[in-house]
Design an enzyme around this catalytic site. Structure first.
Site, PDB file in Angstrom:
ATOM      1  N   ASP A   6     107.293  55.290 -22.912  1.00  0.00           N
ATOM      2  CA  ASP A   6     106.267  56.316 -22.714  1.00  0.00           C
ATOM      3  C   ASP A   6     106.731  57.235 -21.586  1.00  0.00           C
ATOM      4  O   ASP A   6     106.694  56.863 -20.416  1.00  0.00           O
ATOM      5  CB  ASP A   6     104.930  55.655 -22.369  1.00  0.00           C
ATOM      6  CG  ASP A   6     103.870  56.663 -21.937  1.00  0.00           C
ATOM      7  OD1 ASP A   6     103.976  57.834 -22.326  1.00  0.00           O
ATOM      8  OD2 ASP A   6     102.937  56.254 -21.207  1.00  0.00           O
ATOM      9  N   THR A  10     105.359  62.280 -14.527  1.00  0.00           N
ATOM     10  CA  THR A  10     105.803  61.729 -13.251  1.00  0.00           C
ATOM     11  C   THR A  10     106.611  60.446 -13.425  1.00  0.00           C
ATOM     12  O   THR A  10     107.669  60.279 -12.806  1.00  0.00           O
ATOM     13  CB  THR A  10     104.593  61.439 -12.334  1.00  0.00           C
ATOM     14  OG1 THR A  10     103.821  62.639 -12.187  1.00  0.00           O
ATOM     15  CG2 THR A  10     105.056  60.969 -10.971  1.00  0.00           C
ATOM     16  N   THR A  12     108.086  57.231 -16.199  1.00  0.00           N
ATOM     17  CA  THR A  12     108.396  56.737 -17.539  1.00  0.00           C
ATOM     18  C   THR A  12     108.164  55.237 -17.534  1.00  0.00           C
ATOM     19  O   THR A  12     108.720  54.519 -16.704  1.00  0.00           O
ATOM     20  CB  THR A  12     109.846  57.046 -17.932  1.00  0.00           C
ATOM     21  OG1 THR A  12     110.015  58.469 -18.012  1.00  0.00           O
ATOM     22  CG2 THR A  12     110.199  56.428 -19.272  1.00  0.00           C
ATOM     23  N   VAL A  13     107.322  54.776 -18.454  1.00  0.00           N
ATOM     24  CA  VAL A  13     106.986  53.356 -18.544  1.00  0.00           C
ATOM     25  C   VAL A  13     107.641  52.785 -19.793  1.00  0.00           C
ATOM     26  O   VAL A  13     107.537  53.360 -20.884  1.00  0.00           O
ATOM     27  CB  VAL A  13     105.461  53.143 -18.590  1.00  0.00           C
ATOM     28  CG1 VAL A  13     105.130  51.654 -18.646  1.00  0.00           C
ATOM     29  CG2 VAL A  13     104.795  53.782 -17.374  1.00  0.00           C
ATOM     30  N   THR A 110     101.144  63.599 -27.446  1.00  0.00           N
ATOM     31  CA  THR A 110     101.320  62.433 -28.314  1.00  0.00           C
ATOM     32  C   THR A 110     100.827  61.151 -27.649  1.00  0.00           C
ATOM     33  O   THR A 110     100.356  60.243 -28.333  1.00  0.00           O
ATOM     34  CB  THR A 110     102.802  62.269 -28.696  1.00  0.00           C
ATOM     35  OG1 THR A 110     103.611  62.228 -27.506  1.00  0.00           O
ATOM     36  CG2 THR A 110     103.258  63.422 -29.571  1.00  0.00           C
ATOM     37  N   ASP A 111     100.917  61.066 -26.317  1.00  0.00           N
ATOM     38  CA  ASP A 111     100.440  59.876 -25.638  1.00  0.00           C
ATOM     39  C   ASP A 111      98.939  59.699 -25.813  1.00  0.00           C
ATOM     40  O   ASP A 111      98.437  58.567 -25.906  1.00  0.00           O
ATOM     41  CB  ASP A 111     100.801  59.918 -24.154  1.00  0.00           C
ATOM     42  CG  ASP A 111     100.278  61.156 -23.443  1.00  0.00           C
ATOM     43  OD1 ASP A 111     100.107  62.198 -24.092  1.00  0.00           O
ATOM     44  OD2 ASP A 111     100.034  61.069 -22.220  1.00  0.00           O
ATOM     45  N   ASP A 131      92.742  57.915 -18.924  1.00  0.00           N
ATOM     46  CA  ASP A 131      94.139  57.654 -18.555  1.00  0.00           C
ATOM     47  C   ASP A 131      94.415  58.288 -17.193  1.00  0.00           C
ATOM     48  O   ASP A 131      94.395  59.510 -17.038  1.00  0.00           O
ATOM     49  CB  ASP A 131      95.079  58.238 -19.608  1.00  0.00           C
ATOM     50  CG  ASP A 131      96.521  57.788 -19.424  1.00  0.00           C
ATOM     51  OD1 ASP A 131      96.857  57.264 -18.343  1.00  0.00           O
ATOM     52  OD2 ASP A 131      97.323  57.965 -20.359  1.00  0.00           O
ATOM     53  N   THR A 134      99.473  61.640 -14.174  1.00  0.00           N
ATOM     54  CA  THR A 134      99.652  62.897 -13.453  1.00  0.00           C
ATOM     55  C   THR A 134      98.387  63.730 -13.545  1.00  0.00           C
ATOM     56  O   THR A 134      97.941  64.326 -12.561  1.00  0.00           O
ATOM     57  CB  THR A 134     100.841  63.672 -14.041  1.00  0.00           C
ATOM     58  OG1 THR A 134     102.012  62.855 -13.977  1.00  0.00           O
ATOM     59  CG2 THR A 134     101.093  64.947 -13.260  1.00  0.00           C
ATOM     60  N   THR A 186      90.698  60.435  10.149  1.00  0.00           N
ATOM     61  CA  THR A 186      91.016  61.438   9.142  1.00  0.00           C
ATOM     62  C   THR A 186      91.600  60.795   7.889  1.00  0.00           C
ATOM     63  O   THR A 186      91.260  61.169   6.757  1.00  0.00           O
ATOM     64  CB  THR A 186      92.000  62.469   9.707  1.00  0.00           C
ATOM     65  OG1 THR A 186      91.400  63.124  10.824  1.00  0.00           O
ATOM     66  CG2 THR A 186      92.368  63.512   8.659  1.00  0.00           C
TER      67      THR A 186
END
EC number: 2.7.1.33
Length: 261
Positions: A6, A10, A12-13, A110-111, A131, A134, A186
């Site tokens: 996938d 950011t 890739t799994v 597509t994901d 999901d 990013t 902060t």
């Protein structure tokens, strides 16, 4: 053994399946500058670490990507290094079994379609997939398994980076739960704003979406996935199920559907 990939904006799994069971997974940075040869070195290094694989042997590959340049290099890698292995790339024309009821179905990532497939098969419908990547995406799936549409919001990391960059006295912070919603520094104040702000966003968007999706909003199953889901899980009240490997499971399903297994 099936290798699922996938490719996100950011990260890739990658997941390795033995039948229906995911036996290994990896997360690497998505780098559009990597060539096909560099991708092959990374992939062979990861696969070589697994005792059930040894140096590189898989029976099939399934991939989806939101980054066209990376997908181009992956296609080249498959041809050069895995030419004898069936590879399914999720793109228009590939059978997913999910009708896409959008004005322009081809513009849907597509994901998101893969997530809808996995969610409806695992948990039934109607359902909403949230999901945390990013971007934070909300995808609505009907009781018939149709992808109806969704919403897209800036992701948690994007918001943190923007706050640190645009705030003169603010900086990048570690994403973690603060001691209290009332920050005593902060950093804690920023952590509280991010965590509880996004939890409230999820609750608000999902409740409105569920009301449009079904006459009985309580019947809508809400599935959370993505790398940052665990940060919000304990605070968002609407999430029913956490499935971190939802996209990889969907890729396995699409591979089986298209490879004739």
């Amino acid at each position: 053994m099936l290798l699922t990939i996938d490719v996100g904006n950011t990260h890739t799994v990658l997941g390795l399946f033995d039948g229906d069971e995911i036996v290994e997974h990896w997360r690497i940075s998505t780098d559009s500058r990597r060539t096909a040869d560099e991708l092959a070195v990374v992939l062979q290094g990861l696969l070589g670490q697994h005792p059930l694989i040894g140096a590189g042997g898989v029976d099939g590959i399934a991939v989806c990507s939101t980054v066209p340049s990376v997908l181009h290099e992956m296609r080249d890698m498959f041809r050069r290094y895995y030419g004898d292995i069936p590879a399914v790339v999720v793109e228009p024309g590939v059978k997913t079994g999910v009708p896409v009821l959008m004005d322009n179905p081809k513009e849907v990532g597509t994901d998101r379609i893969i997530n809808a497939l996995a969610a409806i098969k695992l948990y039934g419908g109607p359902c909403i997939v949230v999901d945390f990547g990013t971007a934070t995406t909300f995808d609505a799936v009907s009781s018939k398994g149709e992808y109806i549409g969704g919403a897209i919001a800036p992701g948690i990391e994007i918001s943190v980076d923007a706050l640190g960059a645009r705030g003169a006295q603010l900086r990048k912070i570690e994403l973690m739960r603060p001691r209290s919603v009332v920050g005593k520094s902060t950093v804690e104040a920023m952590q509280a704003g991010i965590l509880y702000g996004f939890a409230g966003q999820v609750d608000g968007v999902v409740k409105r979406m569920a009301a449009e999706l079904s006459d009985d909003p309580d019947s809508v199953t809400v599935v959370a996935t993505g790398g940052l889901a665990t940060l919000v899980l304990g605070e968002a009240s609407v999430i029913d199920v956490h499935e971190p490997w939802l996209t990889l499971i969907g890729l396995r399903m699409v591979y089986e559907r298209n490879a004739g297994i």
